[in-house]
Structures are given as structure tokens and as C-alpha cells.
Design an enzyme around this catalytic site. Structure first.
Site, PDB file in Angstrom:
ATOM      1  N   ASN A   9      45.405  37.800  39.412  1.00  0.00           N
ATOM      2  CA  ASN A   9      45.085  38.590  40.590  1.00  0.00           C
ATOM      3  C   ASN A   9      44.956  40.034  40.119  1.00  0.00           C
ATOM      4  OD1 ASN A   9      45.000  39.992  42.986  1.00  0.00           O
ATOM      5  ND2 ASN A   9      47.113  39.513  43.597  1.00  0.00           N
ATOM      6  N   TRP A  10      43.703  40.451  39.952  1.00  0.00           N
ATOM      7  CA  TRP A  10      43.485  41.798  39.388  1.00  0.00           C
ATOM      8  C   TRP A  10      43.801  42.899  40.400  1.00  0.00           C
ATOM      9  CZ3 TRP A  10      38.138  41.535  36.371  1.00  0.00           C
ATOM     10  CH2 TRP A  10      38.269  40.637  35.299  1.00  0.00           C
ATOM     11  N   LYS A  11      43.957  42.527  41.667  1.00  0.00           N
ATOM     12  CA  LYS A  11      44.169  43.519  42.732  1.00  0.00           C
ATOM     13  C   LYS A  11      43.040  44.557  42.687  1.00  0.00           C
ATOM     14  CE  LYS A  11      48.991  42.352  42.627  1.00  0.00           C
ATOM     15  NZ  LYS A  11      50.384  42.719  42.889  1.00  0.00           N
ATOM     16  N   HIS A  94      48.104  37.453  50.823  1.00  0.00           N
ATOM     17  CA  HIS A  94      48.964  38.097  49.822  1.00  0.00           C
ATOM     18  C   HIS A  94      49.902  39.061  50.545  1.00  0.00           C
ATOM     19  CE1 HIS A  94      50.270  40.668  46.543  1.00  0.00           C
ATOM     20  NE2 HIS A  94      49.969  39.671  45.739  1.00  0.00           N
ATOM     21  N   GLU A  96      50.732  41.953  49.960  1.00  0.00           N
ATOM     22  CA  GLU A  96      50.208  43.318  50.120  1.00  0.00           C
ATOM     23  C   GLU A  96      49.272  43.396  51.323  1.00  0.00           C
ATOM     24  OE1 GLU A  96      48.878  43.677  46.074  1.00  0.00           O
ATOM     25  OE2 GLU A  96      50.968  43.782  45.429  1.00  0.00           O
ATOM     26  N   GLU A 166      55.641  33.851  46.377  1.00  0.00           N
ATOM     27  CA  GLU A 166      55.794  35.166  45.753  1.00  0.00           C
ATOM     28  C   GLU A 166      56.838  35.979  46.508  1.00  0.00           C
ATOM     29  OE1 GLU A 166      52.014  36.265  43.384  1.00  0.00           O
ATOM     30  OE2 GLU A 166      51.765  37.029  45.406  1.00  0.00           O
ATOM     31  N   GLY A 172      55.431  43.082  40.920  1.00  0.00           N
ATOM     32  CA  GLY A 172      55.196  44.372  40.284  1.00  0.00           C
ATOM     33  C   GLY A 172      56.462  45.157  39.972  1.00  0.00           C
ATOM     34  N   SER A 212      55.962  39.218  38.769  1.00  0.00           N
ATOM     35  CA  SER A 212      56.356  39.640  37.417  1.00  0.00           C
ATOM     36  C   SER A 212      56.364  38.494  36.406  1.00  0.00           C
ATOM     37  CB  SER A 212      57.714  40.347  37.446  1.00  0.00           C
ATOM     38  OG  SER A 212      57.653  41.492  38.281  1.00  0.00           O
ATOM     39  N   GLY A 233      49.747  39.175  38.541  1.00  0.00           N
ATOM     40  CA  GLY A 233      49.128  40.482  38.741  1.00  0.00           C
ATOM     41  C   GLY A 233      49.033  41.229  37.422  1.00  0.00           C
ATOM     42  N   GLY A 234      50.007  42.089  37.176  1.00  0.00           N
ATOM     43  CA  GLY A 234      49.991  42.990  36.013  1.00  0.00           C
ATOM     44  C   GLY A 234      49.571  42.355  34.698  1.00  0.00           C
TER      45      GLY A 234
END
Ligand code: PGA
Length: 248
Positions: A9-11, A94, A96, A166, A172, A212, A233-234
Site C-alpha cells: 500500500n504505497w499510500k 483503510h 486512514e 490492521e 506506521g 509495521s 505500507g512503509g
């Protein structure tokens, strides 16, 4: 047999040039063929990433969509538009989006139904906040999300859905839930699915963990019986790390 699924998930990261270069670097590595790999990229990168992943096992994913096919929804992207560009997966709900864009379970459910109707596989995100976990109500929260997000979805269609657990406090932050805790929650989600759809469906549906996930914890997580993959993500923004996750 549930096929493991590792989704990046590159966001809101990577312009077109960076996106193409990242995919080129991922392609240089070896990818475990038994793992399904999905890249959920910003809308503006979709076309370019699609061109770059041609002939590979990598699947194309988006990070959101509107439920309607077209209309006066300024700034939104429809399932038909995603389909036209070749999108196979879409992240829905998600945390966010729930947190910053007020997406409710009702909205998530509309989007999930629309994605399925258009042949796009939803990755539905669920998970509790730190406060909810401290109160000990994380299972109630997740159960409500799962049941509300899947309202009016048939047992046949639900198998085209991936659920991503999640916990919000792990996203993150560098904090991961212990693999045991995660497996526990995933077992609970499977039980929730079983109560609605029966045992066969609950054994077949894929449930990921996200929050994470890094090269140093993927192996332990994937060793758990109920964890079918990761939403990352990261660590998906770097080819070396992402390849390590694919080849856990
Ligand atoms: P993270 O993000 O891997 O950077 O924690 C996961 C996600 O938000 O899907």
C-alpha cells in the site's frame, strides 16, 4: 489451500517516475511464485504501473474507489474507471480513510458491493484503536466492522474478498502486535465469518495482517496458521524490503 497474499500500500507516495523505477527494481528480484503479489498504488500511477507489470505475476491494485459508476462526485474515481485501467484489487476502508475522510462501515459496505459487482477484489481493512484495545473491546469493534462491512454479501462473493486486520496503533508506528496476538484476532475473525457463512467459507477466506510489517518480522507472522499475508505500507516503498517480504 489459501494462497498467501502480500500487498503493498504505497499510500500517497511515488510520482510516476519513482513508481516505474520501483517496479523495475522489484522485477529484478526473484519472486516466490506461490505468493500472490499486489501493488496498491496512487491513481496517477495506475496506468504506468500496469504497463510495467505486464508479463509478471504482480497484480494491480487501487487504494480507494467510489461505489457509483459515474455521476456528480467531484474528485472521485469509479469502479468502471478502475476496471478499464486493469485494476484487480482495491483497498476499501483503510483506517486512514475511516479516520480522515469519515468513511463509515455503511460506506465501506457500499464500496465493497460495488467492487464485487464490477469484478474487482476488495481488500477490506478493519482494526481497533489503541484506546479500544486498552479498554479490552478490540474484538467487539472488529466483529462489528466485519459484519457491517459484509452486510448483504453472499458466501460465494465473500471468497473474492480479502480481509486485512490492521490495528490502528500498529500502522506506521514501528509497533507490531505480537504474531500470537495477531493470530488470535485472525482466528476470531474467521469464527465471525464462520458464524455468518459456515465453516467451508471461513476456512477458505484469506485474512492478512497489516501494521509495521518489515523484513525482520514477516517470517514470524507468516508462520502463524491463520495469517495469510500482509498489507504493507512503509516497507513496500523500497524494492529490497518488499522483495524480502514476498520471499518470506
Ligand atoms: P505500515 O502501513 O506498514 O507502514 O505500518 C500499513 C498500512 O497502513 O496498510
Amino acid at each position: 489451500m489459501r494462497v498467501p497474499i502480500i500487498a503493498g500500500n504505497w499510500k500517497m507516495n511515488k510520482n510516476i517516475e519513482e513508481a516505474v523505477s520501483l517496479v523495475k527494481d522489484i522485477k529484478k528480484g526473484n519472486m516466490d511464485k506461490k505468493v500472490e503479489v499486489v501493488l496498491c498504488v496512487p491513481f496517477t500511477d495506475l496506468y504506468h504501473v500496469k504497463e510495467e507489470i505486464k508479463g509478471t505475476n504482480i497484480k494491480l491494485g487501487a487504494q480507494n474507489m467510489h461505489w457509483a459508476e459515474s455521476g456528480a462526485f467531484t474528485g472521485e474515481i469509479s469502479p468502471l474507471m478502475l476496471k478499464e485501467i486493469g485494476v484487480q484489487y482495491v483497498i476499501i476502508g483503510h483506517s486512514e480513510r475511516r479516520q480522515y475522510f469519515n468513511e463509515t462501515d455503511e460506506i465501506v459496505n457500499k464500496k465493497v458491493k460495488s467492487a464485487i459487482a464490477h469484478g474487482i477484489k476488495p481488500i477490506i481493512c478493519v482494526g481497533e484503536t489503541l484506546e479500544q484495545r486498552e479498554k479490552g473491546i478490540e474484538k467487539d469493534i472488529v466483529k462489528t466492522q466485519v459484519l457491517d462491512d459484509l452486510e448483504d454479501i453472499s458466501g460465494e462473493d465473500v471468497l473474492n474478498i480479502v480481509i486485512a486486520y490492521e490495528p490502528i496503533w500498529a500502522i506506521g508506528t514501528g509497533k507490531t502486535a505480537s504474531s500470537e496476538d495477531v493470530n488470535n484476532m485472525l482466528m476470531f475473525i474467521r469464527e465471525t465469518i464462520e458464524s455468518k457463512y459456515g465453516e467451508d467459507v471461513s476456512k477458505e477466506i484469506r485474512i492478512q495482517y497489516g501494521g509495521s510489517v518489515k523484513p525482520n518480522n514477516i517470517k514470524e507472522l507468516m508462520a502463524e496458521e491463520d495469517i495469510d499475508g500482509a498489507l504493507v505500507g512503509g516497507a513496500s516503498l523500497n524494492a529490497e524490503d518488499f522483495l524480502k517480504l514476498i520471499n518470506f
